[in-house]
Scaffold this motif. Sequence first.
Motif, PDB file in Angstrom:
ATOM      1  N   ALA B 181       0.844  -1.205   0.000  1.00 20.42           N
ATOM      2  CA  ALA B 181       0.000   0.000   0.000  1.00 20.42           C
ATOM      3  C   ALA B 181       0.879   1.255   0.000  1.00 20.42           C
ATOM      4  CB  ALA B 181      -0.931  -0.006   1.199  1.00 20.42           C
ATOM      5  N   LEU B 182       1.917   1.248   0.833  1.00 21.75           N
ATOM      6  CA  LEU B 182       2.819   2.404   0.869  1.00 21.75           C
ATOM      7  C   LEU B 182       3.575   2.548  -0.452  1.00 21.75           C
ATOM      8  CD1 LEU B 182       4.218   2.080   4.503  1.00 21.75           C
ATOM      9  CD2 LEU B 182       2.918   4.017   3.597  1.00 21.75           C
ATOM     10  N   GLY B 183       4.008   1.426  -0.999  1.00 20.58           N
ATOM     11  CA  GLY B 183       4.754   1.467  -2.259  1.00 20.58           C
ATOM     12  C   GLY B 183       3.901   1.992  -3.406  1.00 20.58           C
ATOM     13  N   GLN B 184       2.673   1.521  -3.479  1.00 21.02           N
ATOM     14  CA  GLN B 184       1.789   1.996  -4.554  1.00 21.02           C
ATOM     15  C   GLN B 184       1.442   3.471  -4.355  1.00 21.02           C
ATOM     16  OE1 GLN B 184       1.251   0.286  -7.124  1.00 21.02           O
ATOM     17  NE2 GLN B 184       1.211  -1.901  -6.653  1.00 21.02           N
ATOM     18  N   ALA B 185       1.248   3.883  -3.101  1.00 19.35           N
ATOM     19  CA  ALA B 185       0.946   5.294  -2.833  1.00 19.35           C
ATOM     20  C   ALA B 185       2.146   6.172  -3.186  1.00 19.35           C
ATOM     21  CB  ALA B 185       0.561   5.469  -1.369  1.00 19.35           C
ATOM     22  N   PHE B 186       3.328   5.678  -2.867  1.00 17.67           N
ATOM     23  CA  PHE B 186       4.577   6.376  -3.224  1.00 17.67           C
ATOM     24  C   PHE B 186       4.631   6.611  -4.732  1.00 17.67           C
ATOM     25  CE2 PHE B 186       8.763   4.789  -4.890  1.00 17.67           C
ATOM     26  CZ  PHE B 186       9.450   5.998  -4.858  1.00 17.67           C
ATOM     27  N   ARG B 187       4.339   5.577  -5.506  1.00 12.48           N
ATOM     28  CA  ARG B 187       4.361   5.729  -6.967  1.00 12.48           C
ATOM     29  C   ARG B 187       3.319   6.755  -7.425  1.00 12.48           C
ATOM     30  NH1 ARG B 187       4.481  -0.591  -8.866  1.00 12.48           N
ATOM     31  NH2 ARG B 187       6.729  -0.885  -8.885  1.00 12.48           N
ATOM     32  N   GLY B 192       2.789  11.928 -10.019  1.00 14.14           N
ATOM     33  CA  GLY B 192       1.872  13.059 -10.167  1.00 14.14           C
ATOM     34  C   GLY B 192       0.414  12.677 -10.267  1.00 14.14           C
ATOM     35  N   ARG B 193       0.087  11.440  -9.890  1.00 12.53           N
ATOM     36  CA  ARG B 193      -1.318  11.008  -9.923  1.00 12.53           C
ATOM     37  C   ARG B 193      -2.146  11.732  -8.861  1.00 12.53           C
ATOM     38  NH1 ARG B 193      -1.669   8.844 -14.697  1.00 12.53           N
ATOM     39  NH2 ARG B 193      -0.913   6.717 -14.921  1.00 12.53           N
ATOM     40  N   LEU B 271      12.090   6.430  -1.365  1.00 14.61           N
ATOM     41  CA  LEU B 271      12.951   6.515  -2.546  1.00 14.61           C
ATOM     42  C   LEU B 271      12.739   5.376  -3.542  1.00 14.61           C
ATOM     43  CD1 LEU B 271      16.062   7.517  -0.506  1.00 14.61           C
ATOM     44  CD2 LEU B 271      15.081   8.928  -2.302  1.00 14.61           C
ATOM     45  N   GLY B 272      12.239   4.263  -3.077  1.00 17.52           N
ATOM     46  CA  GLY B 272      12.104   3.151  -4.017  1.00 17.52           C
ATOM     47  C   GLY B 272      11.208   2.063  -3.469  1.00 17.52           C
TER      48      GLY B 272
END
Lengths: 320, 435
Positions: B181-187, B192-193, B271-272
Amino acid sequence: MTSLADQVLVVGAGLISPFGGLESTRQAIRAGLKVSGAPLEQLSDTPWADRLAAQEPSPELPPLATWQRLRKYMSAQSLLAAVAVHAALSGLDPVWCGYQASKVGIFAGVGLTSVNPLAGLDVLEASMGPGGVFAHDLLIQKGLSKLNPLWVFETLANMPASIVSILEGIMGESAIYTPFEDGSAQALFEAVEALGRGVVDLAVVVAADVPSHPSNLALLASLGYLVSGETATSSSASLVLARPGEGGCGAFWPKLGNFVLSRGLPGEKAFDPLAPWLGRTVAAAPVMLAALSAAAPELGLVTSIVGCEGHRLSFEVVVN
Amino acid sequence: MRRVAVTGLGQVSALGLGTKAFFDGLAGGRCAISAISRFNPQGLEVSLAGEIPGCQEFKTSLAERHDGLLGLGAKQLFELFSRDHKIAFALAAADEAMEQAGIDSLDSQSLLHLGTSLETFSFDNLIDTSLAADFQSLDRIMVHPSLRQPLDKALRLIEGAYGRAGLALTNCSACAAGLQALGQAFRAIREGRFDLAVAGAFDSMITPLGIGGFQLLGALATGMPMDGRSLCRPFDTYRQGLVLGEGAAVMVLEPLEKALGNGRKMYGEILGYGASLDAYSLSAPDLNGQGAARAMSAALDDAGLAPGDIDHLNAHGTGTILNDPVEASAIRKVFAGHWEKMPVTAVKSMIGHAVAAAGALEAASCLMTLEAGLIPPNVGLKDVASGCELDHVVGAARRFDGRLIMTNSFGFGGQNAVLILGKLGQAERDLNGLS
């Protein structure tokens, strides 16, 4: 928002409905057939007695022990998901279109946990005291022994996708969402995004739901997500997507493109273009729609769907 | 591509309520695994877990604070929370994160994305009901909606409190759900979504059915602590299995430029992100550790970093027989030539395994590590098991002046997720008055 990839190539599709597989379902819709639903005995004399359940799909399984164990121990959702993906991958030649398994991802949407009412009933009966009152200590002492030893795997919402990854050898990125159309719409959109980002070369999308199971139907109805007279239908669908113009996948299907994911106003009603024929397939619906739109463009389906919580996914079919 | 800052943190864990209690406990090496108090576990093989302390008072206070939420009075909210504790954890963690970030509402430019794992079947709700006295109707009780909450219930509560988000998503990737969830939110922020994301995870399986189910799988540590050590002993010779915990961690993510412009406090940046599937077993990790290694490498690639850049790693570290050597082996493989000087900790030794919430809680711990300059210890580790050799942080917290931390989450079913978090550069810290 619009997806990172303008278009994706559909290189495989699978579907399970009460009409059968993808081709049978396509023919049924072309013939104007509709699934028939019936009231559930468990819900008689409840406020949800007029919601209907379609007959459960009974997919044919590959004649291997693994699939029989899957039927015996895992949830109906997992089984439906696995069969749909297996069908979608069956036409892929070469395996993974020549891509590495580590660059094949799975993006899944799953519905409410498919509680097995009969197994649950055994647990509950054993956990009741003389006065018919449930007690924790009785659940621990007697009820748990009635539980499927693999209950955690039967119940965890990620299992349909995990089982598919193990059966098919998918090793790339994954994302799994729940519990209604909204999650599956996101899964499909996320698959297109992942192709656009380049984190996967091939994206396996799967959605499965068993809203016709009594406990799920009751919960959907109590939330107002299934209204009077509607039919709940258990089903699953899968798509295998690739970037156009790459790899060794044949372009046997139309492309899908211009994916847009958004959210409507509060209170916006769910809308599933397939519901007139298939009933409400809930979490399976977005991928059912995409699979049938790609496999049967002649049906001219509306390619926009709105979920229970107002998430709207629309896309276009690009005929080659 | 935008840089992504974390401007709010909220935690509910066995160490207490709130970020301060959480990290003070971790940095102090306080093991919060204790006797189960929520129900009488007699008859189970397990009697210890990482429960939220003072849960009744916590739920009462939360219900009073949100009196009227979704049209429910405080008493009704308390009953809702009591049927499914984990949704209360999610709401409380979101409250703290939003408050810290100075944000009081969500809108169409906001993403709400939480992870969780398993529906709670609240048999407790049958107690004292007239239906329960009638065995003839048990089959109807089993399908009654009052037994269940859909897994998106926490989203509805948070949106009820803060407004409707542009998208509201529930990730259900088991123990990897929090980091996914955090990774997808980060992306979503990076690309810019969205301009704001409220993301994290919540979970609790400390129920008779939850613990009983895991017990049937043989995944849980049984018995009692030994030598004053935690029952959860990641990477230790005498590890027995996992100890269930519970809780929630929620973060507010914003574009770094926007956060700087608003003068927001920032805990660090993401960062990743990398993810992979083992495609091996429902219950056991890929014994070669290839799935775990692929996720770590994917996160490094995503961040544009080399293995030697990572200063510290928070391990998934469950204390199970199979996970720990497989994870250690994967870390040594990915960080070949570097792992000997890269400190590794496993905070599940203090808070237990909060299942879907674990990854988000541990990511929060990493951000606090960056801020406080202290790596929490693995309090369950005394005798490093063969095959588990790493630069383990044991005994007490270790001073840390690095900038980059990797955190791992590996889920039942073979889903792996890895996040890399970073300390803000000097320029950003000066702008925010953090130096």
